[in-house]
Design a protein around this motif. Structure first.
Motif, PDB file in Angstrom:
ATOM      1  N   GLN A 165       0.824  -1.210   0.000  1.00  0.00           N
ATOM      2  CA  GLN A 165       0.000   0.000   0.000  1.00  0.00           C
ATOM      3  C   GLN A 165       0.858   1.259   0.000  1.00  0.00           C
ATOM      4  N   ILE A 166       1.890   1.268   0.825  1.00  0.00           N
ATOM      5  CA  ILE A 166       2.767   2.440   0.907  1.00  0.00           C
ATOM      6  C   ILE A 166       3.466   2.690  -0.425  1.00  0.00           C
ATOM      7  N   LEU A 167       4.026   1.639  -1.021  1.00  0.00           N
ATOM      8  CA  LEU A 167       4.738   1.787  -2.298  1.00  0.00           C
ATOM      9  C   LEU A 167       3.793   2.233  -3.401  1.00  0.00           C
ATOM     10  N   SER A 168       2.576   1.715  -3.396  1.00  0.00           N
ATOM     11  CA  SER A 168       1.596   2.082  -4.425  1.00  0.00           C
ATOM     12  C   SER A 168       1.225   3.556  -4.329  1.00  0.00           C
ATOM     13  N   LYS A 169       1.058   4.051  -3.088  1.00  0.00           N
ATOM     14  CA  LYS A 169       0.716   5.465  -2.899  1.00  0.00           C
ATOM     15  C   LYS A 169       1.851   6.384  -3.331  1.00  0.00           C
ATOM     16  N   LEU A 170       3.082   5.910  -3.229  1.00  0.00           N
ATOM     17  CA  LEU A 170       4.232   6.719  -3.621  1.00  0.00           C
ATOM     18  C   LEU A 170       4.196   7.099  -5.103  1.00  0.00           C
ATOM     19  N   VAL A 171       3.692   6.188  -5.948  1.00  0.00           N
ATOM     20  CA  VAL A 171       3.831   6.368  -7.395  1.00  0.00           C
ATOM     21  C   VAL A 171       2.511   6.625  -8.115  1.00  0.00           C
ATOM     22  N   ILE A 172       1.393   6.626  -7.420  1.00  0.00           N
ATOM     23  CA  ILE A 172       0.104   6.715  -8.104  1.00  0.00           C
ATOM     24  C   ILE A 172      -0.062   8.041  -8.836  1.00  0.00           C
ATOM     25  N   GLU A 173       0.485   9.132  -8.305  1.00  0.00           N
ATOM     26  CA  GLU A 173       0.355  10.430  -8.977  1.00  0.00           C
ATOM     27  C   GLU A 173       1.170  10.504 -10.258  1.00  0.00           C
ATOM     28  N   LEU A 174       2.068   9.561 -10.441  1.00  0.00           N
ATOM     29  CA  LEU A 174       2.846   9.479 -11.680  1.00  0.00           C
ATOM     30  C   LEU A 174       2.177   8.554 -12.694  1.00  0.00           C
ATOM     31  N   SER A 175       0.936   8.137 -12.398  1.00  0.00           N
ATOM     32  CA  SER A 175       0.220   7.171 -13.239  1.00  0.00           C
ATOM     33  C   SER A 175       1.019   5.877 -13.382  1.00  0.00           C
ATOM     34  N   CYS A 176       1.615   5.461 -12.263  1.00  0.00           N
ATOM     35  CA  CYS A 176       2.351   4.201 -12.210  1.00  0.00           C
ATOM     36  C   CYS A 176       1.738   3.312 -11.124  1.00  0.00           C
ATOM     37  N   GLU A 177       2.052   2.036 -11.186  1.00  0.00           N
ATOM     38  CA  GLU A 177       1.548   1.103 -10.189  1.00  0.00           C
ATOM     39  C   GLU A 177       2.649   0.144  -9.762  1.00  0.00           C
ATOM     40  N   VAL A 178       2.570  -0.277  -8.509  1.00  0.00           N
ATOM     41  CA  VAL A 178       3.504  -1.263  -7.967  1.00  0.00           C
ATOM     42  C   VAL A 178       2.760  -2.581  -7.797  1.00  0.00           C
ATOM     43  N   THR A 179       3.363  -3.654  -8.273  1.00  0.00           N
ATOM     44  CA  THR A 179       2.774  -4.987  -8.173  1.00  0.00           C
ATOM     45  C   THR A 179       3.729  -5.909  -7.424  1.00  0.00           C
ATOM     46  N   LEU A 180       3.187  -6.676  -6.501  1.00  0.00           N
ATOM     47  CA  LEU A 180       3.994  -7.663  -5.788  1.00  0.00           C
ATOM     48  C   LEU A 180       4.037  -8.951  -6.599  1.00  0.00           C
ATOM     49  N   LEU A 181       5.222  -9.302  -7.070  1.00  0.00           N
ATOM     50  CA  LEU A 181       5.382 -10.528  -7.852  1.00  0.00           C
ATOM     51  C   LEU A 181       5.596 -11.746  -6.965  1.00  0.00           C
ATOM     52  N   LYS A 182       6.368 -11.561  -5.902  1.00  0.00           N
ATOM     53  CA  LYS A 182       6.738 -12.724  -5.092  1.00  0.00           C
ATOM     54  C   LYS A 182       7.120 -12.284  -3.691  1.00  0.00           C
ATOM     55  N   SER A 183       6.737 -13.073  -2.715  1.00  0.00           N
ATOM     56  CA  SER A 183       7.112 -12.838  -1.325  1.00  0.00           C
ATOM     57  C   SER A 183       7.430 -14.194  -0.700  1.00  0.00           C
ATOM     58  N   PHE A 203       9.087  -6.936  -6.497  1.00  0.00           N
ATOM     59  CA  PHE A 203       8.030  -6.050  -6.978  1.00  0.00           C
ATOM     60  C   PHE A 203       8.335  -5.598  -8.400  1.00  0.00           C
ATOM     61  N   THR A 204       7.315  -5.092  -9.059  1.00  0.00           N
ATOM     62  CA  THR A 204       7.510  -4.341 -10.307  1.00  0.00           C
ATOM     63  C   THR A 204       6.821  -2.993 -10.157  1.00  0.00           C
ATOM     64  N   VAL A 205       7.387  -1.977 -10.809  1.00  0.00           N
ATOM     65  CA  VAL A 205       6.721  -0.682 -10.930  1.00  0.00           C
ATOM     66  C   VAL A 205       6.594  -0.397 -12.421  1.00  0.00           C
ATOM     67  N   SER A 206       5.363  -0.235 -12.882  1.00  0.00           N
ATOM     68  CA  SER A 206       5.089  -0.084 -14.307  1.00  0.00           C
ATOM     69  C   SER A 206       4.119   1.062 -14.525  1.00  0.00           C
ATOM     70  N   ALA A 231       9.357   7.390 -10.535  1.00  0.00           N
ATOM     71  CA  ALA A 231       8.852   6.386  -9.602  1.00  0.00           C
ATOM     72  C   ALA A 231      10.010   5.619  -8.966  1.00  0.00           C
ATOM     73  N   LYS A 232      10.995   5.271  -9.764  1.00  0.00           N
ATOM     74  CA  LYS A 232      12.181   4.571  -9.252  1.00  0.00           C
ATOM     75  C   LYS A 232      12.878   5.403  -8.183  1.00  0.00           C
ATOM     76  N   ASP A 233      13.040   6.699  -8.454  1.00  0.00           N
ATOM     77  CA  ASP A 233      13.713   7.577  -7.502  1.00  0.00           C
ATOM     78  C   ASP A 233      12.941   7.660  -6.184  1.00  0.00           C
ATOM     79  N   LEU A 234      11.615   7.714  -6.255  1.00  0.00           N
ATOM     80  CA  LEU A 234      10.790   7.777  -5.044  1.00  0.00           C
ATOM     81  C   LEU A 234      10.924   6.504  -4.216  1.00  0.00           C
ATOM     82  N   ILE A 235      10.950   5.369  -4.885  1.00  0.00           N
ATOM     83  CA  ILE A 235      11.071   4.091  -4.183  1.00  0.00           C
ATOM     84  C   ILE A 235      12.445   3.962  -3.519  1.00  0.00           C
TER      85      ILE A 235
END
Length: 291
Positions: A165-183, A203-206, A231-235
């Motif tokens: 949730q935190i990572l997704s909120k970081l990038v949403i204003e950039l019209s990007c999304e974070v997806t959890l691939l594996k944990s 994760f992926t950010v796309s 988005a990469k810089d924010l993460i």
């Protein structure tokens, strides 16, 4: 019939005895002329309209043509004046709507005309090789490791959801999304601390599909690569700040915390299954995904 258009209204690129054109979807008025000597390569973006493909050469485009007759022929046979995907204008211009991969192929236009009313007819056969292309599916993939609670603990699951949730909120204003691939939770033997539990996250950010979301690209730039770089810089900043916060703690470390130096980010540039990038086959469109 006269073709009295300005030179800037046409595109003709010549390189090593080859003519080619790449249709940018933002240039709907782009016009491409043919050649009687070499085939013209044209790249049309998948599911977009093609440029205007003219049945004239560069030399003839400003010439007067008496009684011109245009006939287009494609992979499926002669092209009719208009249907749901193809249009041929009375002046011989070919346009495609919502270009698909199976529309790629060799197209020829036969041009018959008289230079003057007294002269005999002349025949030209212009050849075009038209390819569908798509942009690569590019994104960042990143991994990070966290010191964890016991691997069967519900606290790990709760933390995983919160982190996403935190990572997704970081990038949403950039019209990007974070997806959890594996944990994955593992027992890791440390040199001095013995066994400890660690969660390995991938994760992926796309970029979000801007055609399917409301008010996309609120930032000044809609360029996908630039938005992903931000988005990469924010993460990266987020994980660096976690290290700083932990370093200032006077109390014992929490049970779940980021392990410094484990963040790894990789740029992924990938075509959809069945398609690939091949600069040898398509030197005029080296970054295009094609068949």
């Amino acid at each position: 019939m006269k073709a009295n258009k300005r030179e800037s209204d046409y595109l003709q690129v010549q390189s090593s005895r080859r003519f080619s054109g790449i249709a940018n979807p933002n240039h709907n008025d782009l016009k491409i002329v043919g050649s009687t000597t070499f085939p013209v390569k044209i790249y049309v973006r998948l599911n977009h309209n093609s440029p205007r493909i003219l049945c004239v050469t560069n030399r003839l485009r400003n010439s007067e043509l008496i009684d011109p007759v245009f006939q287009w022929h494609g992979p499926g046979g002669d092209l009719v004046a208009e249907n749901s995907t193809v249009k041929v204008t009375p002046t011989g211009t070919l346009l495609f709507r919502h270009f698909k991969y199976d529309m790629s192929g060799i197209y020829t236009c036969s041009l018959v005309f008289k230079p003057t009313a007294e002269q005999p007819e002349k025949n030209y056969l212009l050849k075009y090789v038209i390819y569908a292309y798509s942009d690569p599916n590019f994104y960042y993939e990143f991994t990070a490791r966290y010191h964890a609670a016991p691997c069967n603990s519900i606290y790990n699951i709760s933390f995983e959801k919160k982190l996403l949730q935190i990572l997704s909120k970081l990038v949403i204003e950039l019209s990007c999304e974070v997806t959890l691939l594996k944990s994955e939770c593992h027992h890791v033997k440390m040199q001095k601390a013995g066994l400890q539990n660690e969660i390995f996250f991938t994760f992926t950010v796309s970029s979000l599909d801007t055609e399917k979301i409301n008010n996309p690209c609120q930032q000044k730039s809609c360029d996908t690569a630039k938005r992903l770089k931000k988005a990469k810089d924010l993460i990266e900043r987020f994980f660096n700040e976690q290290v700083e916060v932990l370093g200032k703690r006077s109390q014992p470390l929490p049970e779940i915390y980021y392990i410094e130096g484990t963040l790894q980010m990789v740029w992924v540039n990938r075509c959809y299954p069945g398609y690939g990038i091949n600069a040898l086959i398509h030197p005029d469109c080296p970054d295009c995904c094609g068949m």
